[in-house]
Motif scaffolding. Structure first.
Motif, short mmCIF file in Angstrom:
data_model
loop_
_atom_site.label_atom_id
_atom_site.label_comp_id
_atom_site.label_asym_id
_atom_site.label_seq_id
_atom_site.Cartn_x
_atom_site.Cartn_y
_atom_site.Cartn_z
N GLN A 25 0.83 -1.20 0.00
CA GLN A 25 0.00 0.00 0.00
C GLN A 25 0.86 1.25 0.00
OE1 GLN A 25 -3.67 -0.03 -0.01
NE2 GLN A 25 -2.95 1.93 -0.87
N GLN A 26 1.97 1.20 0.70
CA GLN A 26 2.88 2.34 0.72
C GLN A 26 3.41 2.64 -0.68
OE1 GLN A 26 6.43 1.81 3.12
NE2 GLN A 26 6.59 4.00 3.52
N ILE A 27 3.73 1.59 -1.42
CA ILE A 27 4.22 1.77 -2.80
C ILE A 27 3.12 2.36 -3.68
CG2 ILE A 27 4.96 0.52 -4.86
CD1 ILE A 27 6.37 -1.44 -2.87
N ALA A 28 1.92 1.83 -3.56
CA ALA A 28 0.80 2.36 -4.33
C ALA A 28 0.55 3.83 -4.01
CB ALA A 28 -0.46 1.54 -4.09
N ASP A 29 0.63 4.17 -2.73
CA ASP A 29 0.40 5.55 -2.31
C ASP A 29 1.48 6.48 -2.87
OD1 ASP A 29 -1.81 4.70 -0.93
OD2 ASP A 29 -0.85 4.73 1.04
N GLN A 30 2.71 6.01 -2.97
CA GLN A 30 3.78 6.83 -3.54
C GLN A 30 3.53 7.10 -5.03
OE1 GLN A 30 7.94 5.69 -2.50
NE2 GLN A 30 7.01 4.32 -1.00
#
Length: 246
Positions: free
Chosen positions: A225-230
């Motif tokens: 999710q952190q990657i998607a948010d970035q």
């Protein structure tokens, strides 16, 4: 006077229905297709350990200038339209979108939550750089500078909801004729598929048309999710250029 062939560069991140779009254009009798021609050069230069990397490098022309010149050269089979499927994050050498000023450029995007979920199912690890959103924004800006017009951006989910309308709008934006053959194709592999098709294209190989969009919400780990948010801020910028259907 003989008209010049139309060269289309479709810039997409991975897992963006890019192969289905290649199938769609490949269904046109007037169109040749090329599958990620800079992939081998990218893997050779970066040493990036993607699935089948050694086989891909061995199977492809990995010289950046040579690949560029091929994309600018004669159209395969003497077709009048040449659809070139490109990944912007592959472009890590001096060759870039600026080397294709006479191509007609378009950009295929997808919500990053769905991309991360799909990509993670194929690879253990994924990074924002693997998904190419930031480079797509850069290339959209470059395309606008080269053409003096807003870039052509299509959202994958919207295409799946109404393929005919969106493909008609895409053809109009690219200034090529609409062909209903783009809505369906024969299942199975193609000689034009990259050698990586056996790993990445298993679902597309079974299709004969664009699949209905999934209504499932992707389930991501905290790190995914952190990657998607970035990636989302770049995705939102690209959405600002989203092609409106006719």
């Amino acid at each position: 006077m003989t008209s010049q062939p139309v060269r289309i560069a479709m810039w997409s991140g991975p897992r963006n229905i890019s192969t289905a779009m290649m199938r769609s254009f490949g269904s046109r009798s007037d169109c040749a297709v090329t599958d990620e021609p800079f992939y081998g050069a990218f893997l050779k230069k970066t040493g990036f350990k993607q699935p089948m990397a050694d086989q891909i490098i061995a199977s492809m022309d990995c010289d950046w200038t040579s690949v560029k010149n091929t994309m600018l050269g004669p159209v395969p089979e003497g077709k009048t339209v040449w659809y070139q499927k490109h990944m912007p994050h592959h472009m890590v050498d001096d060759v870039s979108i600026a080397d294709f000023p006479n191509h007609r450029h378009a950009f295929l995007i997808r919500d990053p939550d769905h991309v991360v979920a799909s990509y993670a199912a194929k690879r253990v690890e994924v990074t924002p750089e693997d998904l190419g959103y930031e480079r797509q924004v850069e290339y959209c800006d470059r395309a606008a500078q080269m053409t003096g017009s807003a870039p052509i951006v299509l959202d994958s989910a919207e295409i799946l909801k109404a393929p005919e309308k969106h493909l008609q709008s895409l053809c109009a934006a690219l200034d090529i004729g609409w062909d209903p053959a783009m809505l369906a194709w024969k299942s199975g592999p193609r000689d034009t598929d990259g050698i990586w098709a056996s790993h990445w294209y298993n679902r597309v190989l079974d299709t004969t048309s664009f699949a209905a969009p999934s209504d499932r919400t992707p389930i991501l780990t905290a790190s995914q999710q952190q990657i998607a948010d970035q990636c989302r801020k770049f995705y939102n910028q690209l959405l600002g250029f989203h092609l409106k259907i006719l």
